[in-house]
Scaffold this active site. Sequence first.
Site, PDB file in Angstrom:
ATOM      1  N   ASP A   9       0.868  -1.170   0.000  1.00 52.72           N
ATOM      2  CA  ASP A   9       0.000   0.000   0.000  1.00 52.72           C
ATOM      3  C   ASP A   9       0.906   1.221   0.000  1.00 52.72           C
ATOM      4  O   ASP A   9       1.699   1.406   0.931  1.00 52.72           O
ATOM      5  CB  ASP A   9      -0.877  -0.048   1.250  1.00 52.72           C
ATOM      6  CG  ASP A   9      -1.835   1.115   1.385  1.00 52.72           C
ATOM      7  OD1 ASP A   9      -1.620   2.164   0.741  1.00 52.72           O
ATOM      8  OD2 ASP A   9      -2.792   0.996   2.168  1.00 52.72           O
ATOM      9  N   ASP A  33      -5.605   8.138  -5.036  1.00 47.95           N
ATOM     10  CA  ASP A  33      -5.867   9.525  -4.651  1.00 47.95           C
ATOM     11  C   ASP A  33      -6.739   9.596  -3.399  1.00 47.95           C
ATOM     12  O   ASP A  33      -6.414  10.295  -2.436  1.00 47.95           O
ATOM     13  CB  ASP A  33      -6.540  10.241  -5.825  1.00 47.95           C
ATOM     14  CG  ASP A  33      -6.557  11.749  -5.691  1.00 47.95           C
ATOM     15  OD1 ASP A  33      -5.759  12.306  -4.914  1.00 47.95           O
ATOM     16  OD2 ASP A  33      -7.364  12.383  -6.388  1.00 47.95           O
ATOM     17  N   GLY A 123      -5.105   2.076 -12.832  1.00 48.56           N
ATOM     18  CA  GLY A 123      -6.354   1.758 -12.135  1.00 48.56           C
ATOM     19  C   GLY A 123      -7.543   2.172 -12.986  1.00 48.56           C
ATOM     20  O   GLY A 123      -7.722   1.698 -14.106  1.00 48.56           O
TER      21      GLY A 123
END
Length: 170
Positions: A9, A33, A123
């Site tokens: 992460d 984000d 993503g």
Amino acid sequence: MRIEVVHGDVTEQRVDAIVNAANSSLLGGGGVDGAIHRRGGPEILAECRALRAAKYGRGLPTGQAVATTAGRLPARWVIHTVGPVYSGTEDRAGLLHDCYRNALRVADELGAATVAFPLVSAGVYGWPVEDAIRRALGTLRATPSTVDMSRLVLFDPGTLPYAERVLADL
């Protein structure tokens, strides 16, 4: 510059600067984000709002990068960059390369020795993951920088073996 690839992460990386795959509004959103804004706290959003008011009234342009505090993240700074949305009919690879180059430029300006990157545009922006990995690692390797270590942090553990092979071939 030493380059690492890890599964993890990006918001948990203990580095000088964490790169945010931001949207142009700089005001948070989904994916990386949103995670950075949630974990980093309101200080990041406050600085992003100030940047919008002072310099980026129309938002941060794709491929550009700008820094803010990291708030409660285990880093000193967040470097926000806006990746391109993938297109099968238009070559936007230069903009993707610009994200990494400009993030390193900002890191150099800050004096950051260690930087953690997510896989920009892979993503919700739809960039094919294997191509995004090749472009990210190739750009990090080719970009002159005073950064000592760049870490590409891959959220999907299944992509790590591929990234390790690409890195070994550089």
